[in-house]
Design a protein around this motif. Structure first.
Motif, short mmCIF file in Angstrom:
data_model
loop_
_atom_site.label_atom_id
_atom_site.label_comp_id
_atom_site.label_asym_id
_atom_site.label_seq_id
_atom_site.Cartn_x
_atom_site.Cartn_y
_atom_site.Cartn_z
N GLU A 138 -31.87 -9.07 70.88
CA GLU A 138 -32.49 -9.99 71.83
C GLU A 138 -31.58 -11.18 72.08
O GLU A 138 -31.41 -11.62 73.22
N GLY A 139 -31.00 -11.68 71.02
CA GLY A 139 -30.11 -12.84 71.15
C GLY A 139 -28.94 -12.54 72.08
O GLY A 139 -28.61 -13.32 72.97
N ARG A 140 -28.33 -11.38 71.87
CA ARG A 140 -27.19 -10.99 72.70
C ARG A 140 -27.58 -10.85 74.16
O ARG A 140 -26.87 -11.27 75.07
N HIS A 141 -28.73 -10.26 74.35
CA HIS A 141 -29.21 -10.05 75.70
C HIS A 141 -29.38 -11.38 76.43
O HIS A 141 -28.89 -11.58 77.55
N PHE A 142 -30.04 -12.30 75.78
CA PHE A 142 -30.27 -13.61 76.40
C PHE A 142 -28.96 -14.36 76.59
O PHE A 142 -28.74 -15.02 77.60
N ALA A 143 -28.08 -14.25 75.61
CA ALA A 143 -26.81 -14.97 75.70
C ALA A 143 -26.02 -14.47 76.90
O ALA A 143 -25.45 -15.26 77.66
N ASN A 144 -26.01 -13.17 77.08
CA ASN A 144 -25.27 -12.63 78.23
C ASN A 144 -25.89 -13.09 79.54
O ASN A 144 -25.18 -13.46 80.48
N ALA A 145 -27.21 -13.09 79.59
CA ALA A 145 -27.89 -13.57 80.80
C ALA A 145 -27.50 -15.02 81.07
O ALA A 145 -27.21 -15.43 82.20
N LEU A 146 -27.46 -15.78 80.01
CA LEU A 146 -27.16 -17.20 80.12
C LEU A 146 -25.75 -17.43 80.65
O LEU A 146 -25.52 -18.23 81.56
N ASP A 191 -24.09 -15.54 82.41
CA ASP A 191 -23.94 -15.03 83.78
C ASP A 191 -24.46 -16.00 84.83
O ASP A 191 -24.28 -15.79 86.03
N MET A 192 -25.12 -17.05 84.39
CA MET A 192 -25.73 -17.97 85.36
C MET A 192 -24.64 -18.78 86.08
O MET A 192 -23.58 -19.04 85.53
N ASN A 193 -24.97 -19.18 87.29
CA ASN A 193 -24.01 -20.01 88.03
C ASN A 193 -23.93 -21.39 87.41
O ASN A 193 -22.86 -21.87 87.08
N THR A 194 -25.08 -22.00 87.28
CA THR A 194 -25.12 -23.28 86.59
C THR A 194 -25.53 -22.99 85.16
O THR A 194 -26.67 -22.64 84.90
N LYS A 195 -24.57 -23.12 84.25
CA LYS A 195 -24.85 -22.72 82.87
C LYS A 195 -25.37 -23.89 82.05
O LYS A 195 -24.98 -25.04 82.28
N THR A 209 -21.54 -14.10 71.17
CA THR A 209 -21.37 -13.74 72.57
C THR A 209 -20.45 -14.72 73.27
O THR A 209 -19.59 -14.34 74.07
N ALA A 210 -20.61 -15.99 72.94
CA ALA A 210 -19.74 -17.01 73.52
C ALA A 210 -18.28 -16.68 73.21
O ALA A 210 -17.42 -16.71 74.09
N ARG A 211 -18.04 -16.34 71.96
CA ARG A 211 -16.69 -16.02 71.55
C ARG A 211 -16.14 -14.85 72.35
O ARG A 211 -15.03 -14.90 72.88
N GLU A 212 -16.95 -13.80 72.45
CA GLU A 212 -16.51 -12.61 73.17
C GLU A 212 -16.19 -12.91 74.63
O GLU A 212 -15.29 -12.35 75.22
#
Lengths: 342, 342
Positions: B230-238, B240-244, B262-265
């Motif tokens: 779940e964490g990874r999923h949300f992190a990736n969505a985050l 991907d946002m234009n305004t992060k 995820t940030a690191r990757e």
DNA sequence: TTGTAGGCGTTATCAC
DNA sequence: GTGATAACGCCTACAA
């Protein structure tokens, strides 16, 4: 709301039937008439009847209760095995109670005594580090309570066992270190009172010999509970040496992680200066940087296998088989702490 | 070795005394003569007598057994609280059995039923995520079995409670993010069916308001079990946002760690691009790089407090006090994921 | 299909 | 100081 709960006898009186009828109806005994059964069940529900397992257990001489004794539930290996045990046990209609020894011999003895007194149907145990006298388990033998030892077993005791081949796993780990070019391989060993840590040490030595490397006693660190603190302590000692190891096999992931962290603090790089291998594939091994090469020992599956074996002993009671030993597979998982990501 | 174990009756027959004398001697009852007592104890030992607690429990209407119901024992928070419970309970002469619900309502109901049937002297529980109907606990109330809910409690139920102020903790966490300059603070929320995750969400919102930041629904991720996935999923969505977002408060450490990974990757840096705060101060939070700012919630102490409270209820039985609620302290632990090491 | 009776092993209450 | 007896709540042979 009476002060004391309703019993079968109470239900019987209210319904004008006998307790045996109530007992049979609630257990769906075939010989009870449809309407009587329904009537009894309905009022039982209405009056909030709760079966008294203590009485039933006494009468049936069966508790549907499996006792599990482990060193520490906050270690990933153990909480995973417990999950495996629970899954299988619950499925088969047993409930599981868990006893933590914190690796103390006394607590282990007490746990076994409680379980004997409470007439557990069977016991699954992983020996405490302190344990070398095993009379408490021998006593168990003449109570007819089946026992399964898992992971940390005892060779002096004839009992059911579920374990991995720690020698082989350690060999693989150290052979891998040798194959990637390590010449001076160190080892953080666990408490050698315990079968698994003795086997891991043996496997380590055998792999060095097989690769024509000399065994240097200075490179073997004899640990006890393999905590983070122990790991740090050994890592610091290691990095203080004049001739430093270029590879290390740690008997668990916790100490391996400590080595990696200490290396980072002291500006050594992993795996270039020293390659690191752990044991158990705990969640942290994927998260640490560099990620940790380690042995997957399938704790959950060991738990499942232990529970299946125990329940078979409880229910089959095949007098021909004195004891059974299961060896669970293990794999080396190679990550960045030995082979850098390109 | 006879097929069935020796009982008090058997001992009595062998020694030519009555069962009552045996019973009293083994319990060191004062009215038994020195020599009789010794003689009885000696032969009991020699013949391997094991007390039958099932019978004793039935007769005494007391089991010295505390049932603990938790979502998952492989989560650090829970294994730590269990350790705390065990320590206090064992000290007071109770043994602890543990039930895992895996956050399933059904398993929770079953666990309570087993514990009621088995006449546990008391129950300590942390609610499953799925649980919203709490009739099973209400039923417990009229069995006179004391209950302590800890951590994830239920406001609709009048019972003893041990918890932390999740609202306050979340407020502190988010206020910290705001104070270090974050303007767009996100939140990974847990299952809002659960009291603690609802409170953490409220605390988050309150802190934003207190710091004159706007609450952006796009920045709130509604999770469930808060697993790594779940964490990874949300992190990736985050990402991907234009305004992060430039800061994030995660309702547990597991998802916070996923965000960092995820940030690191994805080549974002923590805390420069995004500052991260977790919850529970699990061991991993010190090990991950950058180390994780988080809330220390004192799981072990919560366990101890819960057990003490329960045992007081079991033994004192003060009819004046209907229920008691304890709030345990919590602290924000600041690490590199919000404030870089210089 | 239902009832009677005895016992699982221990302990509490009386009595001596 | 010790013994007889009943009871905790349930289950199960045996009887009806």
């Amino acid at each position: 709301m009476g002060n004391t709960r309703i019993t079968m006898k109470g239900l019987a009186k209210i319904l004008g039937v006998s307790t045996s009828t109530v007992s049979r109806a609630l257990k769906d005994h075939h010989s009870i008439g449809e309407e009587t059964r329904e009537k009894i069940k309905k009022t039982a529900l209405k009056l909030g009847y709760i079966p008294n397992s203590v009485a039933s257990n006494l009468r049936r001489r069966k508790t549907n209760h499996i006792g599990v004794i482990v060193p520490r539930i906050d270690r990933y290996f153990h909480s995973s095995s417990i999950s495996g045990i629970e899954e299988v046990a619950n499925e088969a209609g047993y409930y599981v109670s868990i006893f933590q020894t914190k690796d103390s011999y006394i607590k282990e003895v007490e746990s076994v005594e409680i379980l004997m007194s409470n007439k557990a149907d069977g016991i699954i145990a992983c020996l405490a580090l302190e344990t070398s006298d095993i009379d408490h388990y021998k006593q168990l033998a003449n109570t007819k309570i089946p026992l399964v030892l898992f992971d940390r077993v005892c060779n002096d005791l004839e009992s059911n066992k579920v374990l991995i081949n720690d020698y082989d796993a350690a060999f693989k780990a150290c052979d891998h270190l040798a194959k990637i070019g390590c010449k001076r391989i160190a080892h953080i060993a666990g408490n050698l009172n315990s079968s698994i840590f003795k086997a891991r040490l043996e496997g380590y030595k055998a792999a060095l010999i097989a690769n024509n490397l000399t065994i240097n006693e200075d490179f073997i660190f004899y640990g006890n509970i393999l905590s983070e603190e122990e790991g740090r302590h050994f890592a610091n000692a290691l990095f203080d040496m004049n001739t430093k190891p270029d590879g290390i096999f740690c008997a668990n992931d916790i100490t391996a992680v400590s080595v990696i962290q200490t290396a980072r603090e002291r500006k050594f790089s992993v795996p270039q200066d020293i390659a690191v291998v752990g044991f158990s594939n705990t969640p942290i091994s994927k998260i640490i940087q560099p990620s940790l090469t380690t042995i997957e020992d399938h704790a959950f599956e060991m738990g499942q296998a232990s529970a299946r074996l125990l329940i078979k002993q409880i229910e089959d009671n095949d007098q021909n088989i004195v004891s059974e030993t299961l060896i669970i597979r293990n794999e080396l998982i190679i990550r960045e702490s030995t082979v850098p990501a390109e």
